[in-house]
Scaffold this motif. Structure first.
Motif, short mmCIF file in Angstrom:
data_model
loop_
_atom_site.label_atom_id
_atom_site.label_comp_id
_atom_site.label_asym_id
_atom_site.label_seq_id
_atom_site.Cartn_x
_atom_site.Cartn_y
_atom_site.Cartn_z
N GLY A 200 0.82 -1.21 0.00
CA GLY A 200 0.00 0.00 0.00
C GLY A 200 0.85 1.26 0.00
N SER A 201 1.94 1.23 0.77
CA SER A 201 2.83 2.38 0.82
C SER A 201 3.60 2.53 -0.48
N ILE A 202 4.01 1.40 -1.08
CA ILE A 202 4.68 1.47 -2.38
C ILE A 202 3.74 2.08 -3.42
N LEU A 203 2.50 1.63 -3.42
CA LEU A 203 1.52 2.19 -4.35
C LEU A 203 1.38 3.70 -4.16
N GLY A 204 1.28 4.13 -2.90
CA GLY A 204 1.12 5.56 -2.64
C GLY A 204 2.32 6.37 -3.11
N LEU A 205 3.52 5.85 -2.85
CA LEU A 205 4.75 6.56 -3.23
C LEU A 205 4.88 6.66 -4.75
N VAL A 206 4.61 5.54 -5.44
CA VAL A 206 4.73 5.54 -6.90
C VAL A 206 3.61 6.35 -7.54
N PHE B 298 -8.23 7.21 -10.37
CA PHE B 298 -8.82 8.05 -9.35
C PHE B 298 -8.50 9.52 -9.56
N ASN B 299 -9.32 10.35 -8.95
CA ASN B 299 -9.26 11.78 -9.21
C ASN B 299 -8.01 12.45 -8.66
N ALA B 300 -7.52 11.96 -7.51
CA ALA B 300 -6.40 12.64 -6.86
C ALA B 300 -5.42 11.63 -6.27
N VAL B 301 -4.14 12.01 -6.22
CA VAL B 301 -3.11 11.24 -5.52
C VAL B 301 -2.36 12.18 -4.60
N GLY B 302 -2.04 11.68 -3.40
CA GLY B 302 -1.35 12.52 -2.43
C GLY B 302 -0.68 11.69 -1.37
N ALA B 303 -0.47 12.28 -0.19
CA ALA B 303 0.29 11.63 0.87
C ALA B 303 -0.43 10.42 1.45
N THR B 304 -1.75 10.39 1.41
CA THR B 304 -2.50 9.28 2.02
C THR B 304 -2.92 8.20 1.03
N THR B 305 -2.54 8.34 -0.22
CA THR B 305 -2.93 7.36 -1.24
C THR B 305 -2.43 5.96 -0.89
N GLY B 306 -3.31 4.99 -0.93
CA GLY B 306 -2.94 3.60 -0.67
C GLY B 306 -2.92 3.20 0.78
N THR B 307 -3.26 4.11 1.68
CA THR B 307 -3.23 3.80 3.11
C THR B 307 -4.22 2.67 3.44
N GLY B 308 -3.71 1.65 4.12
CA GLY B 308 -4.56 0.52 4.53
C GLY B 308 -4.84 -0.49 3.45
N LEU B 309 -4.37 -0.25 2.24
CA LEU B 309 -4.67 -1.14 1.12
C LEU B 309 -3.99 -2.50 1.27
N GLU B 310 -2.86 -2.53 1.98
CA GLU B 310 -2.12 -3.79 2.12
C GLU B 310 -2.95 -4.89 2.80
N LEU B 311 -3.83 -4.51 3.72
CA LEU B 311 -4.65 -5.52 4.40
C LEU B 311 -5.65 -6.15 3.44
N ASP B 312 -6.23 -5.33 2.58
CA ASP B 312 -7.16 -5.86 1.56
C ASP B 312 -6.44 -6.81 0.61
N VAL B 313 -5.20 -6.47 0.28
CA VAL B 313 -4.43 -7.27 -0.67
C VAL B 313 -4.07 -8.63 -0.08
#
Length: 342
Positions: free
Chosen positions: A83-89, A248-263
């Motif tokens: 999730g953090s990798i997704l947000g950073l990229v 998605f409409n926007a990307v920022g500092a919180t993008t992908g937060t918590g997504l790793e649990l769903d994955v």
């Protein structure tokens, strides 16, 4: 009087059919079909063309991430940093378009996947060199990568209008009614499934997950293969991040937060054994589709969000419990068989 002779299928065919029906993907796919049918019966709007398109689009990102996660879990590891990798990229993707407005879209994809590969390689190197459990390492890099994204992005967000229209259209264009990025996810599923099933490297991953010590004795390059699994997860997370920026409409500092649990949940629910050594990326993809469909279905049925999360939790516990029971049953049958041969 004539007699009609019926031919029974060859034993090998019967075994293949029996193996297929016992595969872990069948219950998950069956649950998905039942869920869709019941929801569509109660709310016919659920399966309108737009509804189906939204359902596929919502699942696409998780499907790609779950494929990479499955590759790692098969080796008896886990990657909690996706999730953090997704947000950073994803934020890096927005930055590329802001700094270089005319940059070719294909180059953005390549840079995003390379960025993800580097982050995945960091995870793999720490796991294989430091000999620390992947759960601990990737939990740490989850926070490190998220912290880097927060420091880089700050309060900045890149919106859809900041990106070329052709890039945003990737998530709206369709081929025969199917979203383009969903078809890309299908290609990824097929490609990774072929690699795991028909290449030596893919078979090595299963051997490592089944018994790392035995894999080393057989000459399998365990360190290199595990590192490769984390790099593959990073590459697919980078790909998912670029598609996220398009979707998605926007990307920022919180993008992908918590997504790793769903994955992780998608991979486990899809039949990828959390203890390693078994499972398929097809199952992980179906698991991702099931979880995203559950969310959409319960929303369509106006069920409280708490129950959505509770149902996902029940599915995870059930999947792990079933996997454990199957493993114990196989071990018991093996002991009985060995005892008979003595």
């Amino acid at each position: 009087m004539t007699t009609v002779q019926t031919q029974t299928p060859p034993r090998s065919t019967s075994k293949q059919i029996s193996r297929f029906l016992r595969s872990r993907e069948i219950p998950v796919a069956s649950a998905l079909i039942v869920l869709v049918v019941v929801t569509a019966t109660i709310n016919p709007l659920f399966l309108t063309p737009q509804g189906v398109k939204d359902l596929l689009l919502n699942a696409t990102i998780v499907v790609i991430l779950a494929i990479g996660q499955a590759v790692v879990i098969i080796t008896r590891n886990v990657d909690l940093s996706v999730g953090s990798i997704l947000g950073l990229v994803a934020f890096g993707t927005g930055t590329l378009f802001a700094v270089y407005p005319g940059i070719p879209i294909i180059l953005v994809f390549l840079i995003g996947m390379a960025f993800g590969a580097v982050l995945g390689a960091v995870n793999g190197l720490l796991v294989t060199i430091a000999k620390v459990p992947a759960l601990v390492i990737t939990l740490g890099t989850l926070y490190i990568y998220r912290g880097l994204n927060n420091a880089w992005a700050g309060g900045t967000q890149y919106f859809a209008g900041d990106r070329p229209r052709a890039f945003s259209n990737l998530s709206t264009d369709t081929i025969f009614g199917f979203p383009l990025i969903t078809l890309l996810a299908v290609v990824v599923v097929v490609g990774v499934a072929v690699v795991l099933a028909y290449t030596r490297a893919g078979r090595d991953l299963y051997a490592i997950g089944s018994d790392p010590a035995a894999a080393r004795l057989f000459g399998i390059p365990v360190t290199r293969r595990v590192l490769g699994a984390f790099v593959a997860s990073g590459v697919l997370a980078g790909l998912a991040a670029v598609l996220y920026a398009s979707r998605f409409n926007a990307v920022g500092a919180t993008t992908g937060t918590g997504l790793e649990l769903d994955v992780v949940a998608a991979a486990v629910v899809g039949g990828v054994a959390i203890f390693g050594g078994s499972g398929t990326v097809v199952g992980a993809a179906i698991g991702a589709l099931l979880l995203t469909t559950i969310t959409s279905a319960l929303t369509a049925l106006r069920v409280d969000k708490f129950w959505q999360q509770a149902i996902v939790g029940v599915l995870i516990i059930a999947a792990i419990s079933v996997d454990r029971l199957v493993s114990l049953n196989r071990a018991r049958k093996l002991r009985v068989s060995e005892a008979r041969n003595v």
